[in-house]
Design an enzyme around this catalytic site. Structure first.
Site, PDB file in Angstrom:
ATOM      1  N   PRO A 130      79.241 -13.530  10.665  1.00  0.00           N
ATOM      2  CA  PRO A 130      79.271 -14.340   9.592  1.00  0.00           C
ATOM      3  C   PRO A 130      79.858 -15.537   9.091  1.00  0.00           C
ATOM      4  O   PRO A 130      80.718 -15.555   8.728  1.00  0.00           O
ATOM      5  CB  PRO A 130      80.661 -13.022   9.175  1.00  0.00           C
ATOM      6  CG  PRO A 130      81.418 -13.394  10.799  1.00  0.00           C
ATOM      7  CD  PRO A 130      80.131 -12.875  11.957  1.00  0.00           C
ATOM      8  N   CYS A 131      78.520 -16.173   8.981  1.00  0.00           N
ATOM      9  CA  CYS A 131      78.412 -17.812   8.890  1.00  0.00           C
ATOM     10  C   CYS A 131      78.827 -17.895   7.320  1.00  0.00           C
ATOM     11  O   CYS A 131      79.289 -18.515   7.158  1.00  0.00           O
ATOM     12  CB  CYS A 131      76.842 -18.559   9.050  1.00  0.00           C
ATOM     13  SG  CYS A 131      75.871 -17.171   8.532  1.00  0.00           S
ATOM     14  N   HIS A 132      78.818 -16.372   6.587  1.00  0.00           N
ATOM     15  CA  HIS A 132      79.249 -16.468   5.369  1.00  0.00           C
ATOM     16  C   HIS A 132      80.819 -17.300   4.799  1.00  0.00           C
ATOM     17  O   HIS A 132      80.501 -17.811   3.540  1.00  0.00           O
ATOM     18  CB  HIS A 132      78.487 -15.548   4.542  1.00  0.00           C
ATOM     19  CG  HIS A 132      79.071 -14.366   4.959  1.00  0.00           C
ATOM     20  ND1 HIS A 132      78.278 -13.908   5.939  1.00  0.00           N
ATOM     21  CD2 HIS A 132      80.339 -13.934   4.561  1.00  0.00           C
ATOM     22  CE1 HIS A 132      79.526 -12.860   6.145  1.00  0.00           C
ATOM     23  NE2 HIS A 132      80.304 -12.389   5.213  1.00  0.00           N
TER      24      HIS A 132
END
Length: 205
Positions: free
Chosen positions: A174-176
Site C-alpha cells: 500500500p504505497c497509497h
C-alpha cells in the site's frame, strides 16, 4: 484451386473468420502444458476495479506485478519479458486468488492481503521501504519523512518517494498510504485520482 476465382472467394468468405471455442480450448491446453512442464515464466490477467483496470502478473513464486492501465499494460508485459523471462501467457487461473482478494478489498471486505509475493523487482533500500508499507494500518497514512525514519534512513525522503513511485505491487503493497507532510496526497503510480479512490475507500470503512 485458384484463390482469385470468384467461386473460391465465395466459399472462403462463407467460412467463419475464427472459432472462439476452438481458440479458447487451444489456449487452455497451451497454458496447462506450459504449467505442467514448468516453462511458464509469467501468467497474467486483468481485473476491473473502481480505481481502473489492473494487470496482475505472477511467477511460480507469487504475485510479481500489479499495473494500472496508465502504465500501459503492453509495455509492462514487454518489460517483464525482458526482466524475468519471455514465456508469458494469459493464464487467469494462477491469479484467481489474487483477483478474489483484490475484489474483496474494493468491496470493503478485506483490509490486508494474504498472497505469496515475488519481490525480485525491488532491491536494496526500495525493498526496505516496501516492506515497511505493509505495517501502515488500513485507513492510516504516514508521511514520506516518517517512512524514511521507519526504514532506517531518516534523510532518504526523496528515496522513499522513488520507492513508492516504482512500487511493482501497488494496492497490494500500500504505497497509497504514504502522503506528503502537509497531509496532501502527493503523487501515485496509478495517478492522483486512483490514490484518492483508495484513500477514500479506506477512510470510509
Amino acid at each position: 484451386m485458384n484463390a482469385s476465382d470468384p467461386e473460391t472467394r465465395r466459399l472462403f468468405a462463407a467460412l467463419p473468420s475464427e472459432d472462439n471455442n476452438v481458440l479458447t480450448r487451444l489456449e487452455a491446453r497451451l497454458v496447462a502444458q506450459a504449467e505442467e512442464e514448468g516453462i511458464l515464466d509469467i501468467a497474467y490477467r486483468t481485473v476491473d476495479t473502481p480505481a481502473g483496470n489492473l494487470l496482475l502478473a505472477a511467477t511460480e513464486q507469487g504475485l510479481v506485478k500489479v499495473a494500472y492501465a496508465v502504465q500501459d499494460h503492453t509495455a509492462v508485459l514487454q518489460k517483464l519479458a525482458e526482466t524475468i523471462g519471455p514465456r508469458i501467457l494469459h493464464a487467469p487461473a494462477r491469479l484467481d486468488e489474487a483477483s478474489r482478494q483484490i475484489d474483496e478489498y474494493f468491496a470493503g471486505r478485506r483490509r490486508r492481503f494474504d498472497l505469496p509475493l515475488d519481490w525480485r523487482l525491488s532491491k536494496g533500500f526500495r525493498r526496505d521501504v516496501l516492506s515497511h508499507l505493509g505495517q501502515i494500518g488500513y485507513g492510516h497514512t504516514e508521511s514520506y519523512a516518517e517512512v524514511a525514519v521507519a526504514s532506517g534512513s531518516p534523510r532518504a525522503v526523496r528515496a522513499v518517494g522513488t520507492a513508492c513511485a516504482t512500487n511493482p505491487l501497488p494496492v497490494v503493497v500500500p504505497c497509497h498510504r504514504v502522503v506528503r507532510s502537509d497531509g496532501s496526497a502527493g503523487q501515485y503510480v496509478g495517478g492522483v485520482d486512483a490514490k484518492h479512490i483508495l484513500l477514500t475507500l479506506e477512510t470510509a470503512a
